[in-house]
Design an enzyme around this catalytic site. Sequence first.
Site, PDB file in Angstrom:
ATOM      1  N   ASP A  58       0.832  -1.201   0.000  1.00 51.22           N
ATOM      2  CA  ASP A  58       0.000   0.000   0.000  1.00 51.22           C
ATOM      3  C   ASP A  58       0.870   1.255   0.000  1.00 51.22           C
ATOM      4  O   ASP A  58       0.639   2.198  -0.765  1.00 51.22           O
ATOM      5  CB  ASP A  58      -0.919  -0.029   1.224  1.00 51.22           C
ATOM      6  CG  ASP A  58      -1.727   1.247   1.375  1.00 51.22           C
ATOM      7  OD1 ASP A  58      -2.554   1.541   0.505  1.00 51.22           O
ATOM      8  OD2 ASP A  58      -1.520   1.957   2.377  1.00 51.22           O
TER       9      ASP A  58
ATOM     10  N   GLU B 145      -2.040  -5.131  -3.729  1.00 54.53           N
ATOM     11  CA  GLU B 145      -1.093  -4.446  -2.843  1.00 54.53           C
ATOM     12  C   GLU B 145      -0.047  -5.418  -2.303  1.00 54.53           C
ATOM     13  O   GLU B 145       1.142  -5.080  -2.203  1.00 54.53           O
ATOM     14  CB  GLU B 145      -1.849  -3.781  -1.695  1.00 54.53           C
ATOM     15  CG  GLU B 145      -2.716  -2.617  -2.145  1.00 54.53           C
ATOM     16  CD  GLU B 145      -3.505  -1.988  -1.017  1.00 54.53           C
ATOM     17  OE1 GLU B 145      -3.799  -0.786  -1.100  1.00 54.53           O
ATOM     18  OE2 GLU B 145      -3.841  -2.706  -0.045  1.00 54.53           O
TER      19      GLU B 145
END
Length: 228
Positions: free
Chosen positions: A48, A120
Amino acid sequence: MVESLCDRLGYEFRNRALLLNALCHASFCNEQARLGLNNNERLEFLGDAVLELIVSHMLMESYKEAEEGMLSRYRAALVDETGLHQVAKEIELGEYIFLGKGEESSGGREKPSILADAVEALIGAVYLDGGFEAARTVVVKLFSSHVEELGRKEVIHDFKSLLQELTQQRYKTVPDYRLVEEWGPPHDKVFRVSLRIRGEVVSHGEGKSKKEAEQKAAEVAYLSMRKG
């Protein structure tokens, strides 16, 4: 099997264990505890942060005249659950994720939250395996067309970013999201969040993920404030 995924990413892992880790959903690890596998949540956390940095740089380069507020909305549209889900579908990521039987039977391979988290996690795995430049190359490959497409869209409906801009302008503060309740079985949870501005609860939102619930709460608050 994973060779075709590597082809789609444009990256060959030196440490295949990282790739497998990125593909292991918590439901699979829980059901197969005897294998001692780690789920992909830590890689998701890392990915992320790496993704936001690389996408931010891509946007700075692509939209040199855009102000900070617009760049923030563009970035949010690319890296929110909807944007990541789209990328996951393009590389058919759902085919490769390891899921528990319950999650599998409930359509987990198609769930936006699971697919978005796996994107992610993959980026986090690439970063650990090959470093920042390797991660940047993969992100550019996966997201370039989406970055270009943003310039042709008239409106970016990311209400969290819109609300943050509005509250900063009016009150010199930012919204505060708090998880207040969750219910349902592990494979089909519903989350409810409250949204506070200057300590006062102004809206609530529910969704299949915390991100979705926050987005819905932000939409209610933003539209209400604009009317006011």
